[in-house]
Motif scaffolding. Sequence first.
Motif, PDB file in Angstrom:
ATOM      1  N   CYS A   1     -11.996 -10.885   1.238  1.00  0.00           N
ATOM      2  CA  CYS A   1     -10.721 -10.201   1.778  1.00  0.00           C
ATOM      3  C   CYS A   1     -11.286  -9.633   3.008  1.00  0.00           C
ATOM      4  O   CYS A   1     -12.208  -8.983   3.292  1.00  0.00           O
TER       5      CYS A   1
ATOM      6  N   TYR B   1      -9.164  -7.296   4.649  1.00  0.00           N
ATOM      7  CA  TYR B   1      -8.683  -5.985   4.334  1.00  0.00           C
ATOM      8  C   TYR B   1      -9.699  -4.960   3.610  1.00  0.00           C
ATOM      9  O   TYR B   1     -10.439  -5.412   2.863  1.00  0.00           O
TER      10      TYR B   1
ATOM     11  N   CYS C   1      -8.536  -1.951   1.534  1.00  0.00           N
ATOM     12  CA  CYS C   1      -7.789  -1.114   0.808  1.00  0.00           C
ATOM     13  C   CYS C   1      -8.728  -0.310   0.044  1.00  0.00           C
ATOM     14  O   CYS C   1      -9.510  -1.049  -1.101  1.00  0.00           O
TER      15      CYS C   1
ATOM     16  N   TYR D   1      -8.690   1.498  -2.649  1.00  0.00           N
ATOM     17  CA  TYR D   1      -8.474   1.228  -4.283  1.00  0.00           C
ATOM     18  C   TYR D   1      -9.016  -0.026  -4.856  1.00  0.00           C
ATOM     19  O   TYR D   1      -8.843  -0.265  -6.048  1.00  0.00           O
ATOM     20  N   CYS D   2      -9.146  -0.938  -3.916  1.00  0.00           N
ATOM     21  CA  CYS D   2      -9.155  -2.412  -4.410  1.00  0.00           C
ATOM     22  C   CYS D   2     -10.562  -2.925  -4.450  1.00  0.00           C
ATOM     23  O   CYS D   2     -11.261  -2.651  -3.624  1.00  0.00           O
TER      24      CYS D   2
ATOM     25  N   ASN E   1     -11.654  -5.861  -4.315  1.00  0.00           N
ATOM     26  CA  ASN E   1     -11.928  -6.894  -3.423  1.00  0.00           C
ATOM     27  C   ASN E   1     -11.979  -6.657  -2.020  1.00  0.00           C
ATOM     28  O   ASN E   1     -12.099  -7.424  -1.114  1.00  0.00           O
ATOM     29  N   ARG E   2     -11.878  -5.156  -1.540  1.00  0.00           N
ATOM     30  CA  ARG E   2     -11.993  -4.791  -0.389  1.00  0.00           C
ATOM     31  C   ARG E   2     -13.132  -5.136   0.381  1.00  0.00           C
ATOM     32  O   ARG E   2     -14.120  -5.477  -0.158  1.00  0.00           O
TER      33      ARG E   2
ATOM     34  N   GLY F   1      -7.168 -12.830  -1.885  1.00  0.00           N
ATOM     35  CA  GLY F   1      -7.518 -11.784  -0.946  1.00  0.00           C
ATOM     36  C   GLY F   1      -7.114 -12.470   0.381  1.00  0.00           C
ATOM     37  O   GLY F   1      -6.865 -13.690   0.271  1.00  0.00           O
ATOM     38  N   ILE F   2      -7.194 -11.875   1.583  1.00  0.00           N
ATOM     39  CA  ILE F   2      -6.695 -12.521   2.732  1.00  0.00           C
ATOM     40  C   ILE F   2      -7.892 -13.299   3.409  1.00  0.00           C
ATOM     41  O   ILE F   2      -8.991 -12.285   3.761  1.00  0.00           O
TER      42      ILE F   2
ATOM     43  N   GLU G   1       2.153  -1.210  -3.282  1.00  0.00           N
ATOM     44  CA  GLU G   1       0.800  -0.468  -3.512  1.00  0.00           C
ATOM     45  C   GLU G   1       0.902   1.043  -3.705  1.00  0.00           C
ATOM     46  O   GLU G   1       0.373   1.583  -4.933  1.00  0.00           O
TER      47      GLU G   1
ATOM     48  N   LYS H   1      -2.471  -2.161   6.037  1.00  0.00           N
ATOM     49  CA  LYS H   1      -1.044  -2.522   5.758  1.00  0.00           C
ATOM     50  C   LYS H   1      -0.285  -1.452   6.506  1.00  0.00           C
ATOM     51  O   LYS H   1      -0.535  -0.333   6.667  1.00  0.00           O
TER      52      LYS H   1
HETATM   53  S1  SF4 Z   1      -6.980  -7.949  -2.017  1.00  0.00           S
HETATM   54 FE1  SF4 Z   1      -4.978  -6.980  -1.268  1.00  0.00          FE
HETATM   55  S2  SF4 Z   1      -5.204  -4.945  -1.877  1.00  0.00           S
HETATM   56 FE2  SF4 Z   1      -7.282  -5.743  -1.963  1.00  0.00          FE
HETATM   57  S3  SF4 Z   1      -8.146  -5.265  -0.137  1.00  0.00           S
HETATM   58 FE3  SF4 Z   1      -7.118  -7.352   0.094  1.00  0.00          FE
HETATM   59  S4  SF4 Z   1      -5.348  -6.933   1.167  1.00  0.00           S
HETATM   60 FE4  SF4 Z   1      -6.155  -4.930   0.192  1.00  0.00          FE
END
Ligand code: SF4
Lengths: 411, 276
Positions: free
Chosen positions: A68, A70, A72, A74-75, A77-78, A114-115, A171, A185
């Motif tokens: 990912c 991003y 985030c 709490y995530c 996958n950040r 994930g992005i 979220e 975000k």
């Molecule tokens: S998977 Fe979604 S929540 Fe997790 S870091 Fe990437 S964008 Fe943020």
Amino acid sequence: MAKSLKQRLAILSDAAKYDASCASSGTQKRDSATSGGLGSTEGMGICHAYAPDGRCISLLKILLTNFCLYDCVYCVNRSSSNVERARFTAEEVVWLTLEFYRRNYIEGLFLSSGIIRSSDYTMEQLVRVAKDLRTLHNFRGYIHLKTIPEASPHLIEEAGLYADRLSINIELPTDQGIEQFAPQKHPARIRQSMSDLSLKIEAAKEPTLKTKRRQRFVPGGQSTQMIVGVDGATDATILGSSVDLYSRFRLRRVYYSAFSPIPDASSALPLSRPPLMREHRLYQADWLYRFYGFDVTEITSVRADGNLELDIDPKLAWALANRDRFPVDVNRADKEMLLRVPGLGTSSVPAILSARRHKRLRLDDLERLRVSVRKVRPFIMAEGWSPLRLTDRTDLRELFAPKPKQLSLFG
Amino acid sequence: MIRLGLRGRGDLAEWRDAARALLRAGVPPTDVDWRVQDGGADLFGLADDPLPPPDPSLSAPTVPAAFLTLADAVICHRDPSRFALLYRLLWRVQGERALLSIPSDPDVARAETLEKAIRRDAHKMKAFVRFKEMGPPHAGRRRFAAWFEPDNYIVARTSGFFQRRFTDMDWIIVTPKGSAAWDGQHLTLSDEPSQKPDLIDDTDDLWRTYFAHIFNPARLKVQAMQSQMPKKYWKNLPEADLIPDLIASAEDRMRDMIDREATQPKPFHYRIRERE
Ligand code: SF4
């Protein structure tokens, strides 16, 4: 060495488990009897298994990839996390869904991701999975797609042609929370996407002029998820934010997910995690709002700090704070008031209304309607029964609250 | 007393024919001894009594649609008293027209309890049947088989669900209380008991992988799981033997996550963030 399908399945289901939703109900009714394909959806959702966390498994809930861009906080996958990463191809997800479905392990797919590269690229991949399932494989099972933040409206619209449900995660309950913990975000844009989607869903419900038929577009509606316990929001703030989403964007569901420890957690996270019981109480309160005619403020004003009680459920807490409304006469009270009695619910109240047309109800009649008489007795009047005045009882809370020792189980 | 034996494998027509004759002859519920037959005679080797002839002075009985829906479910229950209960309801409803809308009536409450059990049993069958693939496709269709152990005689009433859902494959579900099979054209039902077949499917391994990894060890709630997926179903679920270990290791796995020191991000994280 390249990871096997099985290894990647392990990684990408590990990454997906923090999404609370696994619902497969509430979409249109359809089956394969005439198409000769695979799959059906029939009203009530089916939980094909339960994990030892008590959660229903009705869908194959996975990520296309847990890479990912991003970060985030709490995530799991950040971008700053060191979890193992993996990626499926669209074909692999299609294959897994169909093979799992044929064996009746699941009744559909919940695909998120994930992005990677860009929001649009990622969203295109998700849409491709859904499109291939529907058009190449004649699949009529349930499909839930998570939309990718910032993806173009035309991709979300295309997703809606194939998916039963789309979700856009809010979220966190407050804008400040989102800005602090999900820095890439934008709360305003998240709400804009929700609003666009809700307008499209409404528009698709109108029969088109040409065909006189309703367009099939996200028949299971949109949902969202809020993570509880990361920012300092109170239950009143959380539920207020839900009510706002329900009423403005006609969401089907708001899911609450008590922030849970994750592998390789960020040091920016709060040290103490919320008790799972808090999440449970939020669901109960949400339920009271949607099906029991309660105003959220009635429920959240019981305590001065705006949080729900943890040791008793919100309906009982409301009743104890409003003792002057009781006892309720089961032979005369209207439906709205019966629904407010702790221990009566959406299945027992209609049964009471039906039965009392023919006779005056006694406690043993209620027993036969599968009502827990022990629980409701202090709050009701029935033929041959009137309780002590509630205002005269001081022991009620103790009567219902679990012993403190049991409580620590949920701690 | 009239003694009647029924096969009692969830077939409403069988009971309905007998009940209609009894009602037309004016036989009150207390005068009928309903039994479950085993072969030609009942468990005690006693033969059935013949059905009495209709009493021409009685008007034609009425059977409300709601009664038939209820009876259609209740008849599938294994409770030996189901025949008598249904006949008592049918008898009473002739005079008490509103009977079925009084859920607090003991007979109605009992019937609704049985109906609820049937609905739950059928729902669990839809959930917990696990198909295993039987070799390569035949005539272009893939073939699957499942073994399931329902509590009641629900195979026939649940088979339509599987037909509507698994239309493009051949399948057979065998149980100790009947079987159902679909070949793309015909649904074939039997109420004869079957033996457990030997079935192996390699895809079960992927499903077990999924089951183990979708579980969050930080949220252990064993009670909630077991109330929805009672242990009696476990022996036929390919994922269920993973459960004891998942439970046993959950606490350690959670502690490990909490105690672990925060790590340093990989270089790609910094590269992405620099671009912002
Ligand atoms: S998977 Fe979604 S929540 Fe997790 S870091 Fe990437 S964008 Fe943020």
